[in-house]
Design a protein around this motif. Structure first.
Motif, PDB file in Angstrom:
ATOM      1  N   PRO A   1      24.023  -6.708   8.246  1.00 58.19           N
ATOM      2  CA  PRO A   1      22.734  -7.383   8.453  1.00 58.19           C
ATOM      3  C   PRO A   1      22.551  -8.492   7.408  1.00 58.19           C
ATOM      4  O   PRO A   1      22.972  -8.330   6.260  1.00 58.19           O
ATOM      5  N   VAL A   2      21.941  -9.613   7.819  1.00 56.96           N
ATOM      6  CA  VAL A   2      21.635 -10.631   6.806  1.00 56.96           C
ATOM      7  C   VAL A   2      20.372 -10.238   6.047  1.00 56.96           C
ATOM      8  O   VAL A   2      20.156 -10.662   4.917  1.00 56.96           O
ATOM      9  N   GLU A   3      19.541  -9.432   6.690  1.00 56.43           N
ATOM     10  CA  GLU A   3      18.325  -8.955   6.013  1.00 56.43           C
ATOM     11  C   GLU A   3      18.695  -7.722   5.185  1.00 56.43           C
ATOM     12  O   GLU A   3      19.456  -6.874   5.650  1.00 56.43           O
ATOM     13  N   GLY A   4      18.166  -7.622   3.974  1.00 53.25           N
ATOM     14  CA  GLY A   4      18.386  -6.403   3.177  1.00 53.25           C
ATOM     15  C   GLY A   4      17.407  -5.318   3.624  1.00 53.25           C
ATOM     16  O   GLY A   4      16.468  -5.589   4.388  1.00 53.25           O
ATOM     17  N   THR A   5      17.624  -4.098   3.106  1.00 52.81           N
ATOM     18  CA  THR A   5      16.711  -2.996   3.462  1.00 52.81           C
ATOM     19  C   THR A   5      15.274  -3.322   3.038  1.00 52.81           C
ATOM     20  O   THR A   5      14.317  -3.039   3.759  1.00 52.81           O
ATOM     21  N   TYR A   6      15.156  -3.938   1.852  1.00 54.90           N
ATOM     22  CA  TYR A   6      13.819  -4.293   1.339  1.00 54.90           C
ATOM     23  C   TYR A   6      13.074  -5.159   2.363  1.00 54.90           C
ATOM     24  O   TYR A   6      11.925  -4.910   2.711  1.00 54.90           O
ATOM     25  N   GLU A   7      13.780  -6.179   2.859  1.00 53.21           N
ATOM     26  CA  GLU A   7      13.190  -7.107   3.828  1.00 53.21           C
ATOM     27  C   GLU A   7      12.813  -6.367   5.124  1.00 53.21           C
ATOM     28  O   GLU A   7      11.740  -6.595   5.690  1.00 53.21           O
ATOM     29  N   MET A   8      13.702  -5.477   5.573  1.00 57.32           N
ATOM     30  CA  MET A   8      13.427  -4.753   6.817  1.00 57.32           C
ATOM     31  C   MET A   8      12.206  -3.833   6.647  1.00 57.32           C
ATOM     32  O   MET A   8      11.371  -3.724   7.540  1.00 57.32           O
ATOM     33  N   VAL A   9      12.119  -3.193   5.473  1.00 61.95           N
ATOM     34  CA  VAL A   9      11.015  -2.248   5.245  1.00 61.95           C
ATOM     35  C   VAL A   9       9.690  -2.994   5.045  1.00 61.95           C
ATOM     36  O   VAL A   9       8.675  -2.675   5.673  1.00 61.95           O
ATOM     37  N   VAL A  10       9.725  -4.015   4.189  1.00 66.19           N
ATOM     38  CA  VAL A  10       8.470  -4.671   3.809  1.00 66.19           C
ATOM     39  C   VAL A  10       8.103  -5.783   4.795  1.00 66.19           C
ATOM     40  O   VAL A  10       6.989  -5.812   5.335  1.00 66.19           O
ATOM     41  N   ASP A  11       9.041  -6.697   5.045  1.00 68.43           N
ATOM     42  CA  ASP A  11       8.687  -7.885   5.835  1.00 68.43           C
ATOM     43  C   ASP A  11       8.655  -7.610   7.335  1.00 68.43           C
ATOM     44  O   ASP A  11       7.854  -8.188   8.049  1.00 68.43           O
ATOM     45  N   VAL A  12       9.560  -6.772   7.821  1.00 68.54           N
ATOM     46  CA  VAL A  12       9.589  -6.557   9.272  1.00 68.54           C
ATOM     47  C   VAL A  12       8.638  -5.412   9.665  1.00 68.54           C
ATOM     48  O   VAL A  12       7.626  -5.629  10.328  1.00 68.54           O
ATOM     49  N   VAL A  13       8.947  -4.205   9.199  1.00 68.25           N
ATOM     50  CA  VAL A  13       8.150  -3.056   9.651  1.00 68.25           C
ATOM     51  C   VAL A  13       6.766  -3.051   8.968  1.00 68.25           C
ATOM     52  O   VAL A  13       5.745  -2.791   9.615  1.00 68.25           O
ATOM     53  N   GLY A  14       6.753  -3.378   7.679  1.00 68.41           N
ATOM     54  CA  GLY A  14       5.482  -3.399   6.928  1.00 68.41           C
ATOM     55  C   GLY A  14       4.485  -4.357   7.571  1.00 68.41           C
ATOM     56  O   GLY A  14       3.321  -4.032   7.780  1.00 68.41           O
ATOM     57  N   ARG A  15       4.970  -5.572   7.918  1.00 67.78           N
ATOM     58  CA  ARG A  15       4.074  -6.565   8.549  1.00 67.78           C
ATOM     59  C   ARG A  15       3.613  -6.095   9.920  1.00 67.78           C
ATOM     60  O   ARG A  15       2.471  -6.282  10.306  1.00 67.78           O
ATOM     61  N   ARG A  16       4.564  -5.498  10.645  1.00 68.93           N
ATOM     62  CA  ARG A  16       4.225  -5.021  11.991  1.00 68.93           C
ATOM     63  C   ARG A  16       3.143  -3.945  11.903  1.00 68.93           C
ATOM     64  O   ARG A  16       2.239  -3.879  12.727  1.00 68.93           O
ATOM     65  N   TYR A  17       3.259  -3.108  10.867  1.00 74.50           N
ATOM     66  CA  TYR A  17       2.260  -2.039  10.688  1.00 74.50           C
ATOM     67  C   TYR A  17       0.863  -2.645  10.487  1.00 74.50           C
ATOM     68  O   TYR A  17      -0.122  -2.159  11.033  1.00 74.50           O
ATOM     69  N   LYS A  18       0.832  -3.733   9.695  1.00 69.85           N
ATOM     70  CA  LYS A  18      -0.476  -4.369   9.438  1.00 69.85           C
ATOM     71  C   LYS A  18      -1.062  -4.965  10.714  1.00 69.85           C
ATOM     72  O   LYS A  18      -2.258  -4.896  10.965  1.00 69.85           O
ATOM     73  N   LYS A  19      -0.179  -5.568  11.532  1.00 67.85           N
ATOM     74  CA  LYS A  19      -0.661  -6.262  12.737  1.00 67.85           C
ATOM     75  C   LYS A  19      -0.893  -5.315  13.909  1.00 67.85           C
ATOM     76  O   LYS A  19      -1.806  -5.492  14.693  1.00 67.85           O
ATOM     77  N   GLU A  20       0.015  -4.335  14.054  1.00 66.20           N
ATOM     78  CA  GLU A  20      -0.038  -3.474  15.256  1.00 66.20           C
ATOM     79  C   GLU A  20       0.014  -2.005  14.851  1.00 66.20           C
ATOM     80  O   GLU A  20       0.940  -1.288  15.210  1.00 66.20           O
ATOM     81  N   GLN A  21      -0.991  -1.616  14.101  1.00 63.53           N
ATOM     82  CA  GLN A  21      -0.976  -0.276  13.516  1.00 63.53           C
ATOM     83  C   GLN A  21      -0.866   0.835  14.568  1.00 63.53           C
ATOM     84  O   GLN A  21      -0.118   1.794  14.390  1.00 63.53           O
TER      85      GLN A  21
END
Ligand code: MEV
Length: 315
Positions: free
Chosen positions: A180-200
């Motif tokens: 993956p070009v994205e690291g785990t940090y990015e996947m946890v915080v930027d991808v899933v974390g953001r999605r949680y904020k928008k689509e809880q």
């Protein structure tokens, strides 16, 4: 005499619980017989032979924690690392590294740390890598085996070793969908974390579904129910695809493997733009799956489950 301490810890794959474990849901992880080894040698000045800045920072974090907690001053040391694990493929190389560093630094200080104490120190290193880790990767690197893991709070983590028949895993293969070009940090915080904020609501649905699957899968494993085990692997994988952490390349591979009769899922943080890391795949015939990999030029990794967690490598 100046001390030299070597330690190693196993990598892992996730059966279920990636991402949902960050939100306090259970995960099941297996230790692999592929390890990261670290050697620390007492010297007059520090010299860490590692290129990755995060790895460097995590060593400093683990050392500072040990110094503060045990009111000691770790001697200066040289550190060398070697790995049997492919890096950045969701196989827990950073957690295995932190576990081995922590064990080695306890040894360098002449401390006999319990596994829980080694875990606590190593967790500080894991945080450098992943920001807000569940601690699951690290738990399986420290304790080994197949574990049920749940982060209850930042300071309370439940780790239960499960007795499972290794025959359930004899036709399992790890298949590389690419780094993956994205690291785990990015996947946890930027991808899933953001999605949680928008689509809880949607993410909460994913979380409860993962918990249900984890419970079903644990009973499948404990009752040697092969069919249910395979079914729950697919379900966990399907949920991760819906969460949006699986890229096109991995999705295509998943379809091909399923078409040939296999059950498959991504394992780890995932990845979207390019590869999504290692897939775990299981079918009635490991040889057929290997043939499929060869036909498609997919890299694959055979493995055994590993009972030992972090351990000394000094003779
Ligand atoms: C990474 O191997 C697993 C994640 O669930 C992160 C974590 O548990 O810390 C994505």
């Amino acid at each position: 005499m100046k001390k030299t301490i070597s330690a190693s810890a196993p990598g892992k794959f996730h059966l279920v619980g990636e991402h949902s474990s960050v939100y306090g849901k259970p995960a099941m992880l297996c230790a692999l017989n592929k390890r990261v080894k670290v050697t620390v040698e007492e010297k007059d000045s520090d010299n860490f032979f590692i290129e990755d800045n995060k790895a460097m920072e995590s060593v400093v974090a683990i050392r500072s924690y040990i110094d503060k907690k045990y009111k000691i001053k770790t001697p200066k040391f040289e550190l060398v690392v070697s790995s049997q694990l492919p890096i950045g493929r969701g196989l827990g190389s950073s957690a295995a590294f932190c576990a081995a560093v922590s064990y080695a630094l306890f040894g360098l200080n002449g401390l006999i740390g319990s596994l829980d104490e080694i875990y606590e120190a190593a967790y500080l290193g894991e945080k450098v890598f992943h920001g807000n880790p569940s601690g699951g990767d690290l738990a399986v690197s420290v304790y080994g085996g197949v574990i049920w893991f749940r982060k209850e709070t930042e300071n309370i983590k439940l780790v239960r070793k499960l007795k499972v028949a290794s025959s359930l895993f004899s036709n399992m293969l790890l298949i590389d969908s690419g780094k993956p070009v994205e690291g785990t940090y990015e996947m946890v915080v930027d991808v899933v974390g953001r999605r949680y904020k928008k689509e809880q609501v949607l993410v909460e649905k994913f979380l409860s579904s993962q918990e249900k699957i984890a419970k079903e899968m644990s009973s499948a494993m404990l009752n040697h129910d092969k069919n249910l085990f395979e079914k729950t692997i697919s379900q966990a994988g399907y949920n991760l695809e819906k969460l949006g952490i699986v890229g096109k390349q991995a999705k295509r591979m998943i379809k091909d493997i399923e078409r040939s009769g296999g059950y498959v899922k991504v394992s780890g943080g995932g990845g979207i733009k390019e590869g999504s890391g290692m897939l775990i795949a299981i079918s009635d015939s490991k040889n057929d799956m290997i043939e499929l990999c060869k036909e498609n030029n997919w890299e694959y990794l055979k493995f055994n489950l590993e009972q030992a967690g972090v351990k000394s490598e000094n003779e």
